[in-house]
Design an enzyme around this catalytic site. Structure first.
Site, PDB file in Angstrom:
ATOM      1  N   TYR A 170       4.485   2.495  15.508  1.00 32.85           N
ATOM      2  CA  TYR A 170       3.197   1.986  15.527  1.00 32.85           C
ATOM      3  C   TYR A 170       2.198   3.113  15.976  1.00 32.85           C
ATOM      4  CZ  TYR A 170      -0.925  -0.854  15.601  1.00 32.85           C
ATOM      5  OH  TYR A 170      -2.117  -1.572  15.349  1.00 32.85           O
ATOM      6  N   ARG A 188       1.739 -11.764  20.207  1.00 26.69           N
ATOM      7  CA  ARG A 188       1.045 -11.006  21.074  1.00 26.69           C
ATOM      8  C   ARG A 188       0.666 -11.765  22.349  1.00 26.69           C
ATOM      9  NH1 ARG A 188      -2.291  -7.482  16.780  1.00 26.69           N
ATOM     10  NH2 ARG A 188      -2.031  -9.234  15.646  1.00 26.69           N
ATOM     11  N   LYS A 233     -10.654   9.162  -2.842  1.00 30.36           N
ATOM     12  CA  LYS A 233     -11.365  10.454  -3.831  1.00 30.36           C
ATOM     13  C   LYS A 233     -11.639  10.119  -5.134  1.00 30.36           C
ATOM     14  CE  LYS A 233      -9.578  15.016  -4.285  1.00 30.36           C
ATOM     15  NZ  LYS A 233      -8.488  15.324  -5.253  1.00 30.36           N
ATOM     16  N   ASN A 248      -2.048   7.031   0.057  1.00 30.88           N
ATOM     17  CA  ASN A 248      -2.500   6.583  -1.371  1.00 30.88           C
ATOM     18  C   ASN A 248      -3.939   6.168  -1.324  1.00 30.88           C
ATOM     19  OD1 ASN A 248      -0.049   6.614  -2.561  1.00 30.88           O
ATOM     20  ND2 ASN A 248       0.861   4.718  -1.727  1.00 30.88           N
ATOM     21  N   VAL A 276       0.823  -1.135   0.014  1.00 36.47           N
ATOM     22  CA  VAL A 276      -0.072   0.050  -0.149  1.00 36.47           C
ATOM     23  C   VAL A 276       0.851   1.174  -0.056  1.00 36.47           C
ATOM     24  CG1 VAL A 276      -2.187  -0.802   1.028  1.00 36.47           C
ATOM     25  CG2 VAL A 276      -0.120  -0.102   2.454  1.00 36.47           C
TER      26      VAL A 276
HETATM   27  N1  UDP Z   1       2.654  -9.952  27.110  1.00 32.78           N
HETATM   28  C1  UDP Z   1       3.273 -10.809  28.117  1.00 32.78           C
HETATM   29  N2  UDP Z   1       3.636 -12.034  27.597  1.00 32.78           N
HETATM   30  C2  UDP Z   1       3.811 -12.306  26.493  1.00 32.78           C
HETATM   31  C3  UDP Z   1       3.396 -11.575  25.291  1.00 32.78           C
HETATM   32  C4  UDP Z   1       2.810 -10.290  26.089  1.00 32.78           C
HETATM   33  O1  UDP Z   1       3.189 -10.630  29.441  1.00 32.78           O
HETATM   34  O2  UDP Z   1       4.459 -13.360  26.124  1.00 32.78           O
HETATM   35  C5  UDP Z   1       2.076  -8.842  27.788  1.00 32.78           C
HETATM   36  C6  UDP Z   1       2.833  -7.313  27.119  1.00 32.78           C
HETATM   37  O3  UDP Z   1       3.962  -7.065  28.014  1.00 32.78           O
HETATM   38  C7  UDP Z   1       1.620  -6.391  27.493  1.00 32.78           C
HETATM   39  C8  UDP Z   1       0.361  -7.352  27.150  1.00 32.78           C
HETATM   40  O4  UDP Z   1       0.840  -8.810  27.451  1.00 32.78           O
HETATM   41  O5  UDP Z   1       1.625  -5.766  28.499  1.00 32.78           O
HETATM   42  C9  UDP Z   1      -0.406  -7.155  26.031  1.00 32.78           C
HETATM   43  O6  UDP Z   1       0.654  -7.426  24.871  1.00 32.78           O
HETATM   44  P1  UDP Z   1       0.208  -7.676  23.622  1.00 32.78           P
HETATM   45  O7  UDP Z   1       1.710  -7.876  22.716  1.00 32.78           O
HETATM   46  O8  UDP Z   1      -0.527  -8.843  23.333  1.00 32.78           O
HETATM   47  O9  UDP Z   1      -0.189  -6.191  22.848  1.00 32.78           O
HETATM   48  P2  UDP Z   1      -0.202  -4.929  23.271  1.00 32.78           P
HETATM   49  O10 UDP Z   1      -1.359  -4.558  23.846  1.00 32.78           O
HETATM   50  O11 UDP Z   1       0.844  -4.711  24.188  1.00 32.78           O
HETATM   51  O12 UDP Z   1      -0.044  -4.054  21.827  1.00 32.78           O
END
Ligand code: UDP
Length: 303
Positions: free
Chosen positions: A140, A181, A100, A94, A52
């Site tokens: 981000y 995550r 538009k 883009n 993109v």
């Molecule tokens: N986290 C954790 N253990 C993991 C991955 C993430 O304790 O293996 C914690 C991270 O430090 C944060 C929360 O879980 O406080 C959510 O993290 P995530 O990466 O899912 O998303 P965020 O909300 O931080 O973008």
């Protein structure tokens, strides 16, 4: 009616493509497959393999644009910060120009990360946030903040129809096993009886929304007439220790819970105030965390 979904091969994007197909739309997905995958997509989705943030080569005709393309997991965006910023800056520019040209309505997928490490709790759309512009997460956070400002400014100048959705933590089937995550990490660790890794003291909170609910919120906003900003998330707040124990319980795992250092600027708490979305979009999340986690665990087990 035609819909273009950028980032349509990713986790939320692919659920959105499916929902739009089910609702009778003609769906095109634009993705560069940096984190998304073709196997997430129904055969009826047309695929444009493109970045993109680069000038568009195709002459795309569309009525709605859902601009979701961006790395979204801290693990991925910390690895590819410039790509993340480009998708949200040049990529957004883009898509705004494409909207538009087509006289299309655009939805910009923003994030609760615009609130940073919030000083207001829960977070309302009116809160300006507390963001570090030069840190591990800034590509981000600031990328999304810039994307919002660009969408707002461009639309004001050109009378483009738009909405900005601040998506809070979302989970469900089709998250990558290596997504990084917290929910995929904890589930994979629990299923394999490996240590469950809590970063920091585990008292930090998040509020997790099941993906089908998030996608319903996106559709309600996109197909409304509001040129506005909405939080989409589930206000049920939980700390990471309780989340780890909940997942241990669902998976009947023997995993130990271990603590490791927390990343820079990791928000201490996060919870959406969804009063505005409830009132204006008539949207409310329906899936409680236990139900959503069970479905997600089953999917991780079988895939
Ligand atoms: N986290 C954790 N253990 C993991 C991955 C993430 O304790 O293996 C914690 C991270 O430090 C944060 C929360 O879980 O406080 C959510 O993290 P995530 O990466 O899912 O998303 P965020 O909300 O931080 O973008």
């Amino acid at each position: 009616m035609r819909c273009l979904v950028t980032g349509g091969a990713g986790f939320i994007g692919s659920w959105l493509c499916q929902r739009l197909l089910d609702d009778g739309y003609d769906v095109t997905c634009m993705d560069n497959f940096l984190s998304g995958s073709k196997k997430n997509l129904d055969d009826r989705v047309k695929i444009i393999n493109a970045d993109v943030s680069k000038p568009l080569k195709e002459n795309i005709k569309t009525d709605y644009i859902f601009h979701l393309a961006s790395l979204a997991s801290p693990k991925f965006y910390k690895d590819m910060p410039v790509e993340t910023m480009m998708a949200n800056s040049f990529g957004t520019f883009n898509m705004l120009n494409l909207a538009k040209k087509n006289n299309a309505r655009i939805l910009y997928a923003s994030s609760s990360e615009v609130y940073g490490d919030p000083k207001e709790h829960p977070q309302k759309e009116t809160y300006y946030g507390n963001v570090n512009p030069v840190g591990e997460r800034s590509c981000y956070d600031e990328g999304k903040r810039f994307g919002e400002a660009l969408t707002f400014s461009f639309s004001k100048k050109t009378n483009l129809k738009y909405c900005i959705i601040r998506i809070f933590n979302t989970y469900g089937p089709r998250m990558r096993k290596d997504d990084g995550r917290v929910i995929p990490n904890f589930i994979m660790q629990a299923l394999n009886n490996k240590d469950i890794t809590i970063y920091g003291n585990g008292k930090q909170t998040r509020s997790f929304c099941y993906v089908a609910d998030t996608v319903d919120g996106l559709c309600r906003a996109a197909f409304s007439d509001y040129n506005d900003v909405f939080n989409i998330g589930n206000p049920a707040e939980i700390d990471m220790i309780r989340l780890a124990n909940t997942i241990k319980g669902i998976t009947e795992s023997k995993s130990k819970i271990v603590f490791s250092p927390i990343g820079m600027d990791d928000p201490e708490k996060r919870k959406p105030d969804i009063t505005k979305s409830q009132k204006m979009l008539k949207w409310t999340p329906k899936t409680d965390l236990n139900t959503g986690l069970k479905t997600t665990v089953d999917w991780f087990k079988n895939s």
